[in-house]
Write an enzyme that holds these catalytic residues in place. Structure first.
Site, PDB file in Angstrom:
ATOM      1  CD  GLU A 209      -5.569  -0.346   2.538  1.00  0.00           C
ATOM      2  OE1 GLU A 209      -6.216  -0.507   1.497  1.00  0.00           O
ATOM      3  OE2 GLU A 209      -5.319  -1.258   3.335  1.00  0.00           O
TER       4      GLU A 209
ATOM      5  NE  ARG B  70      -3.746  -2.350   0.259  1.00  0.00           N
ATOM      6  CZ  ARG B  70      -3.491  -3.506  -0.362  1.00  0.00           C
ATOM      7  NH1 ARG B  70      -2.420  -3.633  -1.125  1.00  0.00           N
ATOM      8  NH2 ARG B  70      -4.294  -4.530  -0.233  1.00  0.00           N
TER       9      ARG B  70
ATOM     10  CB  SER C  87      -9.642  -1.946   3.155  1.00  0.00           C
ATOM     11  OG  SER C  87     -10.240  -3.093   2.612  1.00  0.00           O
TER      12      SER C  87
END
Length: 226
Positions: free
Chosen positions: A215, A87, A138
């Site tokens: 995230e 990420r 998410s």
């Protein structure tokens, strides 16, 4: 544009990654089919090295044209330059903007690629909110593997264990089918979302002693949270 001899596709970063994958799959090109159904643009997916089903978008990137904060245009032709990580990428770290990207593809079997794409879209539909529900996807990063080379531990599993699906703050609530997704039920403020995220994070830390890391990136001034 498609350079079939070198097996490369150069695409504007604002294109929807789903529609890009759809056209690659239809033309029988492999490389991104694992991400079928992923929301958002190609540029965003590269910047955050979006991943799912064991693949990451950065693995397919061979080059890009970037615009730096001061307006300088940078042409990157070395995949190693991006420093893709979980990420993360050098593009995000620099705060640069991707204008276009070149994806490396390989010739594949169209019906097999379509099958993979279809099954991934179906799995995503099962556990993710419908497109008309407002969410940033998410919220927390999955955790590093407990043993080197192992699978990352899903943040959603820990959140589920602490009853996160029942949590809400103001207009922000945890999605009922996925404990790592925060949805806007109608009138959520940034403060609602941040407070809910803090509550989720606190519950996981209290039970497991693990610090979840967001995230989702927050842009702008952070309002006073509880």
């Amino acid at each position: 544009s498609m350079d079939a001899s070198r097996k490369r596709a150069t695409v504007g970063a604002g294109v929807s990654i789903s529609s890009l994958i759809e056209s690659l799959v239809t033309d029988g090109f492999a490389g991104l089919e694992f991400a079928a159904g992923l929301p958002g643009t190609l540029g965003g997916a590269i910047c955050g090295n979006a991943g799912c089903f064991g693949g990451a978008v950065g693995e397919a990137v061979v080059g890009a044209k970037l615009v730096l904060k001061d307006g300088t245009v940078l042409e990157i032709e070395d995949p190693a330059w991006f420093r893709f990580d979980y990420r993360a990428s050098r593009v995000a770290a620099m705060g640069a903007v991707i204008a276009e990207a070149t994806i490396g593809v390989t010739a594949g079997d169209r019906s097999r690629l379509e099958e993979i794409a279809r099954s991934h879209v179906a799995l995503r539909r099962e556990k993710h909110p419908a497109r008309n529900i407002h969410t940033a996807g998410s919220y927390f990063k999955n955790l590093p593997p407990e043993t080197p080379g192992g699978q990352r531990r899903a943040a959603g599993g820990l959140l589920d264990a602490v009853g996160a699906k029942a949590m809400r703050v103001g207009g922000a609530a945890v999605f009922e089918r996925h404990a790592n997704i925060i949805v806007n039920t109608g009138d959520a403020t940034a403060r609602d979302v941040l407070s809910l995220a803090q509550m989720m994070r606190g519950a996981v830390f209290a039970r497991f002693g693990v610090e979840l890391e967001p995230e989702v990136r927050f842009v702008g001034e952070i309002p006073g949270t509880v």
